[in-house]
Structure formats: C-alpha cells, structure tokens
Write an enzyme that holds these catalytic residues in place. Sequence first.
Site, PDB file in Angstrom:
ATOM      1  N   ASN A  41       0.885  -1.166   0.000  1.00 10.03           N
ATOM      2  CA  ASN A  41       0.000   0.000   0.000  1.00 10.03           C
ATOM      3  C   ASN A  41       0.921   1.215   0.000  1.00 10.03           C
ATOM      4  OD1 ASN A  41      -1.765   2.062   0.489  1.00 10.03           O
ATOM      5  ND2 ASN A  41      -2.300   1.423   2.577  1.00 10.03           N
ATOM      6  N   TRP A  42       1.078   1.794  -1.173  1.00  4.60           N
ATOM      7  CA  TRP A  42       2.054   2.885  -1.309  1.00  4.60           C
ATOM      8  C   TRP A  42       1.534   4.201  -0.755  1.00  4.60           C
ATOM      9  CZ3 TRP A  42       3.829   2.022  -7.132  1.00  4.60           C
ATOM     10  CH2 TRP A  42       4.416   0.767  -7.238  1.00  4.60           C
ATOM     11  N   LYS A  43       0.276   4.262  -0.442  1.00  3.37           N
ATOM     12  CA  LYS A  43      -0.341   5.491   0.089  1.00  3.37           C
ATOM     13  C   LYS A  43      -0.036   6.670  -0.845  1.00  3.37           C
ATOM     14  CE  LYS A  43      -0.122   3.426   4.621  1.00  3.37           C
ATOM     15  NZ  LYS A  43      -0.039   3.568   6.062  1.00  3.37           N
ATOM     16  N   HIS A  70      -9.537   1.565   4.764  1.00  6.37           N
ATOM     17  CA  HIS A  70      -8.254   1.738   5.471  1.00  6.37           C
ATOM     18  C   HIS A  70      -8.447   2.743   6.605  1.00  6.37           C
ATOM     19  CE1 HIS A  70      -4.149   2.891   6.343  1.00  6.37           C
ATOM     20  NE2 HIS A  70      -3.796   1.740   5.799  1.00  6.37           N
ATOM     21  N   GLU A  75      -6.766   5.137   7.602  1.00  3.72           N
ATOM     22  CA  GLU A  75      -6.529   6.541   7.241  1.00  3.72           C
ATOM     23  C   GLU A  75      -7.756   7.130   6.540  1.00  3.72           C
ATOM     24  OE1 GLU A  75      -2.809   5.782   5.271  1.00  3.72           O
ATOM     25  OE2 GLU A  75      -1.942   5.314   7.223  1.00  3.72           O
ATOM     26  N   GLU A 133      -5.712  -4.369  10.856  1.00  5.39           N
ATOM     27  CA  GLU A 133      -4.646  -3.388  11.026  1.00  5.39           C
ATOM     28  C   GLU A 133      -4.924  -2.555  12.267  1.00  5.39           C
ATOM     29  OE1 GLU A 133      -2.571  -2.470   7.051  1.00  5.39           O
ATOM     30  OE2 GLU A 133      -4.320  -1.188   7.167  1.00  5.39           O
ATOM     31  N   GLY A 150       2.393   2.606  10.676  1.00  3.53           N
ATOM     32  CA  GLY A 150       3.385   3.658  10.464  1.00  3.53           C
ATOM     33  C   GLY A 150       4.091   4.090  11.731  1.00  3.53           C
ATOM     34  N   SER A 189       3.161  -1.866  10.454  1.00  2.51           N
ATOM     35  CA  SER A 189       4.602  -1.992  10.677  1.00  2.51           C
ATOM     36  C   SER A 189       5.138  -3.397  10.408  1.00  2.51           C
ATOM     37  CB  SER A 189       4.963  -1.523  12.100  1.00  2.51           C
ATOM     38  OG  SER A 189       4.620  -0.157  12.275  1.00  2.51           O
ATOM     39  N   GLY A 206       2.692  -1.083   4.319  1.00  2.00           N
ATOM     40  CA  GLY A 206       2.861   0.302   3.901  1.00  2.00           C
ATOM     41  C   GLY A 206       4.329   0.619   3.666  1.00  2.00           C
ATOM     42  N   GLY A 207       4.986   1.156   4.685  1.00  2.00           N
ATOM     43  CA  GLY A 207       6.365   1.648   4.568  1.00  2.00           C
ATOM     44  C   GLY A 207       7.329   0.662   3.930  1.00  2.00           C
TER      45      GLY A 207
HETATM   46  P1  PGA Z   1       2.727   0.416   7.619  1.00  2.00           P
HETATM   47  O1  PGA Z   1       1.288   0.658   6.957  1.00  2.00           O
HETATM   48  O2  PGA Z   1       3.213  -0.919   7.117  1.00  2.00           O
HETATM   49  O3  PGA Z   1       3.579   1.558   7.132  1.00  2.00           O
HETATM   50  O4  PGA Z   1       2.539   0.424   9.098  1.00  2.00           O
HETATM   51  C1  PGA Z   1       0.367  -0.396   6.822  1.00  2.00           C
HETATM   52  C2  PGA Z   1      -0.922   0.115   6.238  1.00  2.00           C
HETATM   53  O5  PGA Z   1      -1.315   1.238   6.559  1.00  2.00           O
HETATM   54  O6  PGA Z   1      -1.573  -0.580   5.443  1.00  2.00           O
END
Ligand code: PGA
Length: 262
Positions: free
Chosen positions: A14-16, A101, A103, A173, A179, A218, A239-240
């Site tokens: 998930n590159w956001k 998600h 966010e 999640e 993050g 994470s 994500g990251g």
């Molecule tokens: P993260 O993000 O791996 O950077 O914690 C995961 C996500 O939001 O899907």
Amino acid sequence: MSKTRVPRPLFCGNWKLWGSLSESVALATGVRDATASIITTVDVAVGPGFLALATVAEKLKSSALGVAAQDGYWEVKGAFTGEVAMAQIANAGARYAIVGHSERRQLFGETDANVARKAKAALGVGLTPIICIGETLAERDGGQALARVSSQLDGATRDLPDAELVKVVIAYEPVWAIGTGRNATPEQAQEIHAAIRAQLTARLREKAQEIRILYGGSVKPDNVASLMGQKDIDGALVGGASLTVESFAKLVKEGTSACTTS
Ligand code: PGA
C-alpha cells in the site's frame, strides 16, 4: 515435502500518497522482477496511487504480480466529483481494491456503511476487496479491541451474500501499529485473527477457512516470518516496507518461506 498453505497467502503493498509516475513504474517493475520466482505459492500485489494505477497495471499485464487500488467508489458514473469508480479501477487492470483503510476512516470520514458499499461494488466488477478493520490505541487500552473489530467486520460484510463474502480479503490493522514502528506481537495479532475467523465461521462454516485474513501495521522483512507463523495470519498489508524493491521483495521472500510448512 513442503506443503502450500491454504488459503493462499497474499502480500499486498500500500504505497499510500507516494511517488511520481516514473517512480511508480520503476518500483512496480522492480518488485515484479525480484519476486517472479516466488509468486507461485503466494499472491503478491503492489498498491500505487490512482494516477499511476493504469500505467503500472499495463506494465504488469503479463506478470503474476497484481495491482491494488487504495480505495474506490461504489457508483459507476455520475455527478461525484473527484471519485474513482470500482468499475474504472477494474477496467484499468487492477485485481484488488483496499477499502476502509484506517486513514480513510480517520482522515476522510469513512463509515462502516461506506465500506460495505465499496466492498459490494468491488465484488460486483470482479475486484477482490481488501476490507481493513482495526481498533485504535484508546480502544485497545479500554479493552474494546475485539468488540471494535467485530463490529467493523459485521458492518462491512453483513449485507454480502455468502457466495460473495467468501471472495473478500480481510486486513486486520490495529491503528496504533500503522506507520508507528510498533507492531502487534504475533500472539496479539493471532488473538484478533482467530476471533475474525470465528465470526466468519459462524456464517460460512468451513468455507471461512478459505478467507484470507491479512495482518497490517509496521510489517517489515524481519518480523513477517513470526507473524506468518500464526495459524490465522494469511499474509500482510504493507505500507512503509513496500516502498523499496529491496525491502518488499525481502519481506515477500521471508513471509513466503515462513508459510511453507514441512
Ligand atoms: P505500515 O502501513 O506498514 O507503514 O505500518 C500499513 C498500512 O497502513 O496498510
């Protein structure tokens, strides 16, 4: 002899809000090349932003690496300025759509009812929705984690017929782990994953074993193996650690070898 896990694991990036068009293509093709030999026993997808989605999907057309949109709207067309329809996403060549998600829920007011409509619309055009659920830190500290996750799961899936429900992917999640570098322990994650599986089993009986329940928050190359060692963790939403070829390919490799049991 090694035995492949059921359900087939999924590792989804998930590159956001990240990357230019050329950076997105370079990352996607790099992941494709670095994971080509692994995508035989697991599924892997990248999650570019909307502007890069069609180009990335076109570049990956003849490869097993999938593409996930990060959101999608339920209406097919009309006066919905700024929205991108699930039908457009499918038409662009994506295979998955992340919905709900945290966010989107926290920053953009996404509700369970919206998430349910998005999941249904995704299924309607042949996309696999990745339905995200997870509690906040306050909810966990208040002993509400299981209740919160259960109500989000119910809200997003209640109206789906069983034949559609079996096709979804669930991503647990915990909001406090996204993050932050602070991931749930494998045991904390497994506890919630088992509860999600039990809730799905109450509806679908043994068919619930086919639903992939991903962990997200994470996930890194060095902790993915211990997470994948848990019975009800069927992959990861990342994500990251999905933002460089090196780290995502390593994560997929480590995760895959951890879930191929002897
Ligand atoms: P993260 O993000 O791996 O950077 O914690 C995961 C996500 O939001 O899907």
